[in-house]
Design a protein around this motif. Structure first.
Motif, PDB file in Angstrom:
ATOM      1  N   ARG A 181       0.858  -1.184   0.000  1.00 42.58           N
ATOM      2  CA  ARG A 181       0.000   0.000   0.000  1.00 42.58           C
ATOM      3  C   ARG A 181       0.900   1.242   0.000  1.00 42.58           C
ATOM      4  NH1 ARG A 181      -2.467  -3.152   4.173  1.00 42.58           N
ATOM      5  NH2 ARG A 181      -1.788  -1.620   5.736  1.00 42.58           N
ATOM      6  N   LYS A 182       1.255   1.678  -1.184  1.00 38.46           N
ATOM      7  CA  LYS A 182       2.296   2.699  -1.356  1.00 38.46           C
ATOM      8  C   LYS A 182       1.927   4.018  -0.685  1.00 38.46           C
ATOM      9  CE  LYS A 182       5.199   4.703  -4.983  1.00 38.46           C
ATOM     10  NZ  LYS A 182       5.508   4.672  -6.434  1.00 38.46           N
ATOM     11  N   ASP A 183       0.716   4.501  -0.900  1.00 37.66           N
ATOM     12  CA  ASP A 183       0.323   5.795  -0.329  1.00 37.66           C
ATOM     13  C   ASP A 183       0.355   5.747   1.195  1.00 37.66           C
ATOM     14  OD1 ASP A 183      -0.031   6.769  -2.867  1.00 37.66           O
ATOM     15  OD2 ASP A 183      -2.208   6.542  -2.883  1.00 37.66           O
ATOM     16  N   GLU A 184      -0.079   4.638   1.755  1.00 39.68           N
ATOM     17  CA  GLU A 184      -0.092   4.505   3.208  1.00 39.68           C
ATOM     18  C   GLU A 184       1.329   4.429   3.758  1.00 39.68           C
ATOM     19  OE1 GLU A 184      -2.056   1.652   6.688  1.00 39.68           O
ATOM     20  OE2 GLU A 184      -2.697   1.460   4.585  1.00 39.68           O
ATOM     21  N   VAL A 185       2.224   3.769   3.029  1.00 36.38           N
ATOM     22  CA  VAL A 185       3.630   3.720   3.446  1.00 36.38           C
ATOM     23  C   VAL A 185       4.185   5.130   3.544  1.00 36.38           C
ATOM     24  CG1 VAL A 185       5.974   3.068   2.724  1.00 36.38           C
ATOM     25  CG2 VAL A 185       4.105   1.405   2.564  1.00 36.38           C
ATOM     26  N   PHE A 186       3.953   5.939   2.521  1.00 32.20           N
ATOM     27  CA  PHE A 186       4.469   7.312   2.526  1.00 32.20           C
ATOM     28  C   PHE A 186       3.831   8.130   3.649  1.00 32.20           C
ATOM     29  CE2 PHE A 186       4.441  11.769   1.198  1.00 32.20           C
ATOM     30  CZ  PHE A 186       5.791  11.958   0.959  1.00 32.20           C
ATOM     31  N   GLU A 187       2.538   7.948   3.852  1.00 33.68           N
ATOM     32  CA  GLU A 187       1.828   8.716   4.879  1.00 33.68           C
ATOM     33  C   GLU A 187       2.373   8.416   6.273  1.00 33.68           C
ATOM     34  OE1 GLU A 187      -2.683   9.045   6.792  1.00 33.68           O
ATOM     35  OE2 GLU A 187      -2.369   7.992   4.889  1.00 33.68           O
ATOM     36  N   ILE A 188       2.559   7.139   6.590  1.00 29.42           N
ATOM     37  CA  ILE A 188       3.044   6.769   7.920  1.00 29.42           C
ATOM     38  C   ILE A 188       4.485   7.203   8.103  1.00 29.42           C
ATOM     39  CG2 ILE A 188       3.522   4.847   9.484  1.00 29.42           C
ATOM     40  CD1 ILE A 188       1.245   3.326   8.056  1.00 29.42           C
ATOM     41  N   ALA A 189       5.326   6.947   7.097  1.00 30.77           N
ATOM     42  CA  ALA A 189       6.742   7.313   7.206  1.00 30.77           C
ATOM     43  C   ALA A 189       6.916   8.820   7.319  1.00 30.77           C
ATOM     44  CB  ALA A 189       7.507   6.781   5.996  1.00 30.77           C
ATOM     45  N   SER A 190       6.014   9.595   6.729  1.00 27.31           N
ATOM     46  CA  SER A 190       6.119  11.053   6.759  1.00 27.31           C
ATOM     47  C   SER A 190       5.841  11.635   8.138  1.00 27.31           C
ATOM     48  CB  SER A 190       5.148  11.674   5.747  1.00 27.31           C
ATOM     49  OG  SER A 190       5.507  11.319   4.421  1.00 27.31           O
ATOM     50  N   LEU A 191       5.241  10.834   9.027  1.00 29.97           N
ATOM     51  CA  LEU A 191       4.972  11.313  10.382  1.00 29.97           C
ATOM     52  C   LEU A 191       6.260  11.672  11.110  1.00 29.97           C
ATOM     53  CD1 LEU A 191       2.229   8.723  11.452  1.00 29.97           C
ATOM     54  CD2 LEU A 191       1.877  11.099  10.758  1.00 29.97           C
ATOM     55  N   SER A 192       7.383  11.141  10.622  1.00 25.90           N
ATOM     56  CA  SER A 192       8.678  11.426  11.244  1.00 25.90           C
ATOM     57  C   SER A 192       9.216  12.788  10.839  1.00 25.90           C
ATOM     58  CB  SER A 192       9.693  10.361  10.834  1.00 25.90           C
ATOM     59  OG  SER A 192       9.968  10.464   9.437  1.00 25.90           O
ATOM     60  N   GLY A 193       8.643  13.372   9.787  1.00 28.47           N
ATOM     61  CA  GLY A 193       9.134  14.648   9.286  1.00 28.47           C
ATOM     62  C   GLY A 193      10.261  14.513   8.285  1.00 28.47           C
ATOM     63  N   ASN A 194      10.663  13.271   7.964  1.00 29.25           N
ATOM     64  CA  ASN A 194      11.757  13.044   7.015  1.00 29.25           C
ATOM     65  C   ASN A 194      11.153  12.616   5.678  1.00 29.25           C
ATOM     66  OD1 ASN A 194      14.011  12.120   5.539  1.00 29.25           O
ATOM     67  ND2 ASN A 194      15.094  11.562   7.424  1.00 29.25           N
ATOM     68  N   ALA A 195      10.882  13.578   4.827  1.00 29.62           N
ATOM     69  CA  ALA A 195      10.214  13.299   3.558  1.00 29.62           C
ATOM     70  C   ALA A 195      11.079  12.463   2.620  1.00 29.62           C
ATOM     71  CB  ALA A 195       9.826  14.609   2.879  1.00 29.62           C
ATOM     72  N   LYS A 196      12.407  12.642   2.701  1.00 24.13           N
ATOM     73  CA  LYS A 196      13.304  11.901   1.813  1.00 24.13           C
ATOM     74  C   LYS A 196      13.239  10.396   2.094  1.00 24.13           C
ATOM     75  CE  LYS A 196      18.133  11.495   0.372  1.00 24.13           C
ATOM     76  NZ  LYS A 196      19.521  11.995   0.551  1.00 24.13           N
ATOM     77  N   ILE A 197      13.330  10.008   3.375  1.00 23.63           N
ATOM     78  CA  ILE A 197      13.263   8.589   3.722  1.00 23.63           C
ATOM     79  C   ILE A 197      11.866   8.047   3.465  1.00 23.63           C
ATOM     80  CG2 ILE A 197      13.520   6.891   5.570  1.00 23.63           C
ATOM     81  CD1 ILE A 197      16.123   8.046   4.608  1.00 23.63           C
ATOM     82  N   ALA A 199       9.863   8.949   1.099  1.00 26.36           N
ATOM     83  CA  ALA A 199       9.776   8.695  -0.345  1.00 26.36           C
ATOM     84  C   ALA A 199      10.571   7.450  -0.733  1.00 26.36           C
ATOM     85  CB  ALA A 199      10.290   9.910  -1.109  1.00 26.36           C
ATOM     86  N   GLU A 200      11.713   7.238  -0.075  1.00 27.34           N
ATOM     87  CA  GLU A 200      12.531   6.051  -0.358  1.00 27.34           C
ATOM     88  C   GLU A 200      11.775   4.779  -0.004  1.00 27.34           C
ATOM     89  OE1 GLU A 200      15.439   4.742  -2.257  1.00 27.34           O
ATOM     90  OE2 GLU A 200      16.110   6.649  -1.425  1.00 27.34           O
ATOM     91  N   LEU A 201      11.132   4.773   1.156  1.00 27.88           N
ATOM     92  CA  LEU A 201      10.358   3.600   1.574  1.00 27.88           C
ATOM     93  C   LEU A 201       9.173   3.364   0.652  1.00 27.88           C
ATOM     94  CD1 LEU A 201      10.449   4.130   5.434  1.00 27.88           C
ATOM     95  CD2 LEU A 201      11.241   2.079   4.235  1.00 27.88           C
ATOM     96  N   ALA A 202       8.479   4.430   0.283  1.00 29.91           N
ATOM     97  CA  ALA A 202       7.342   4.285  -0.631  1.00 29.91           C
ATOM     98  C   ALA A 202       7.803   3.735  -1.977  1.00 29.91           C
ATOM     99  CB  ALA A 202       6.637   5.628  -0.805  1.00 29.91           C
ATOM    100  N   GLY A 203       8.984   4.161  -2.425  1.00 31.51           N
ATOM    101  CA  GLY A 203       9.517   3.663  -3.687  1.00 31.51           C
ATOM    102  C   GLY A 203       9.825   2.183  -3.657  1.00 31.51           C
ATOM    103  N   LEU A 204      10.142   1.669  -2.483  1.00 39.39           N
ATOM    104  CA  LEU A 204      10.457   0.244  -2.372  1.00 39.39           C
ATOM    105  C   LEU A 204       9.236  -0.639  -2.626  1.00 39.39           C
ATOM    106  CD1 LEU A 204      12.868   0.074   0.700  1.00 39.39           C
ATOM    107  CD2 LEU A 204      13.438  -0.194  -1.714  1.00 39.39           C
ATOM    108  N   VAL A 205       8.045  -0.073  -2.467  1.00 41.68           N
ATOM    109  CA  VAL A 205       6.831  -0.846  -2.738  1.00 41.68           C
ATOM    110  C   VAL A 205       6.844  -1.380  -4.167  1.00 41.68           C
ATOM    111  CG1 VAL A 205       4.321  -0.695  -2.994  1.00 41.68           C
ATOM    112  CG2 VAL A 205       5.448   0.333  -0.999  1.00 41.68           C
ATOM    113  N   ASP A 206       7.393  -0.582  -5.087  1.00 37.46           N
ATOM    114  CA  ASP A 206       7.436  -0.982  -6.500  1.00 37.46           C
ATOM    115  C   ASP A 206       8.761  -1.628  -6.892  1.00 37.46           C
ATOM    116  OD1 ASP A 206       4.873   0.106  -6.927  1.00 37.46           O
ATOM    117  OD2 ASP A 206       5.731   2.108  -7.209  1.00 37.46           O
TER     118      ASP A 206
END
Length: 374
Positions: A181-197, A199-206
């Motif tokens: 679930r790519k969008d959810e991965v980005f949403e949860i990871a973004s709670l840390s305030g680190n947009a770069k990481i 985006a990296e995690l969301a990219g791993l979905v694909d």
């Protein structure tokens, strides 16, 4: 009496095919110098629910013993074997098992497995042996069209460690990653305030596909030593497997561990024709820490039920029915020997139409019993 939900009786071909899977597994293990191991069906729950293993009690078949401790039907072979090996000294490094595990979060309560565990072996040797064993085992079974998927538990863990997330958020993130679930991965990871990481995690979905994908991420992570080393290890293992004829290898860099004890390489096998998963495994060095032992450990478990369904149906021999009576029962048994290699059944009454290829019946000819086809 009815059976509990998830339990079932079985008979006929599926039972026979499963016995074939068990026998071919035992032969493969014997030829590759494994020692057989068996653990009790009943264990204490805390062997599997502690922080090193992390299995959920609600998914186990459980009850209280006379002293108030929770006992369970074995939900996992790997942990059970680790407990057994840590309690006594041993020299063998390669272990083979076969038997059932019981979990309420999988279809059916009982799942029959065969598998191998390797302890105290160099990393690449143990991981290569897992996949070599699978290749050998499938060849003996005559199962073809198996796709091998390689991943690494450390990739997700390395990136998540750079985020300031609470444990519950990490669990949610791991679940979203597992379900792609790519969008959810980005949403949860973004709670840390680190947009770069994030985006990296969301990219791993694909980040799954052909073996060549490794090249892309090697370039992408060339300034990331920890991640680059994981890619090098995956690539090395994949090339060794391809060199022995395992041509169908995929990569999933977004693969996450389904149990906390996995620490490194992860692998799964899929039947290309149906997409069904037929084996899974990986490295779990940290598992032995709960038993106060530092070691290397890797293993692979095969779904014996799935493999039994995949076995090609053997050409069935001719079925013959001999109709006899009390006077001709001995004659019928002697006649059976004339049909070696065929299935022969003796009845006192005619069978149902179409049940047998040939039906014979005795008649008295000049004081002698002769069988004729009817």
């Amino acid at each position: 009496m009815f059976l509990p939900e998830g339990s079932q009786d079985e008979m006929g071909t599926v039972v026979k095919n499963r016995a074939t899977v068990f026998e071919m597994f035992r032969r493969t293990a014997e030829k590759r110098n494994y020692t057989e191991i068996s653990t009790p069906l009943v264990e204490y729950a805390d062997t599997f629910t502690n922080e090193k293993v992390g299995m959920k009690l609600q998914n186990m078949l459980k009850w209280f013993d006379g002293r108030g401790q929770i006992e369970v039907l074995r939900p996992d072979w790997t942990t059970s074997i680790a407990r057994a090996l840590s309690q006594k000294p041993f020299r063998a490094c390669k272990w083979a098992y076969q038997g059932s595990v019981f979990r309420m979060d999988t279809p059916g309560l009982e799942n029959r497995q065969v598998g191998i565990e390797m302890v105290d072996l160099p990393e690449l040797l143990g991981e290569g042996e897992c996949l070599f064993f699978a290749h050998d085992f499938f060849n003996r079974l005559g199962v073809t069209g198996v796709m091998v998927e390689l991943g690494h538990a450390g990739i997700f863990e390395e990136l998540v460690a750079r985020l300031n997330l609470e444990d519950g958020q990490v669990d949610r993130l791991r679940g979203a990653m597992h379900d792609k679930r790519k969008d959810e991965v980005f949403e949860i990871a973004s709670l840390s305030g680190n947009a770069k990481i994030a985006a990296e995690l969301a990219g791993l979905v694909d980040a799954y596909g052909s073996f060549e994908m490794i090249r892309t991420f090697q370039e992408r992570w060339k300034t990331e030593p920890a991640l680059s080393d994981m890619l090098i290890h995956i690539e090395k293992l994949g090339k060794i497997c391809m060199a022995v004829g395992m041509e169908d290898i995929m990569i999933d860099l977004g693969r996450v561990k389904n149990l906390p004890y996995y620490t490194g390489i992860l692998f799964r096998g899929f039947l290309k024709q149906t997409g069904a998963s037929c084996f899974s495994g990986g490295r779990y060095d940290m598992l032995y820490e709960q038993f106060h032992r530092q070691t290397t450990a890797v293993g692979i478990a095969f779904d014996a039920d799935m493999l039994a369904e995949e076995l090609a149906q053997e050409e069935k021999p001719e079925k013959i029915c001999i109709i006899a009576g009390e006077e001709t029962l001995a004659e019928a048994e002697k006649l059976r020997a004339a049909y070696g290699g065929k299935i022969v059944d003796i009845r006192f009454a005619p069978p149902a139409e179409g049940e047998f290829n040939k039906v014979l019946k005795f008649k008295n000819v000049s004081g002698h019993w002769e069988a004729e086809e009817i």
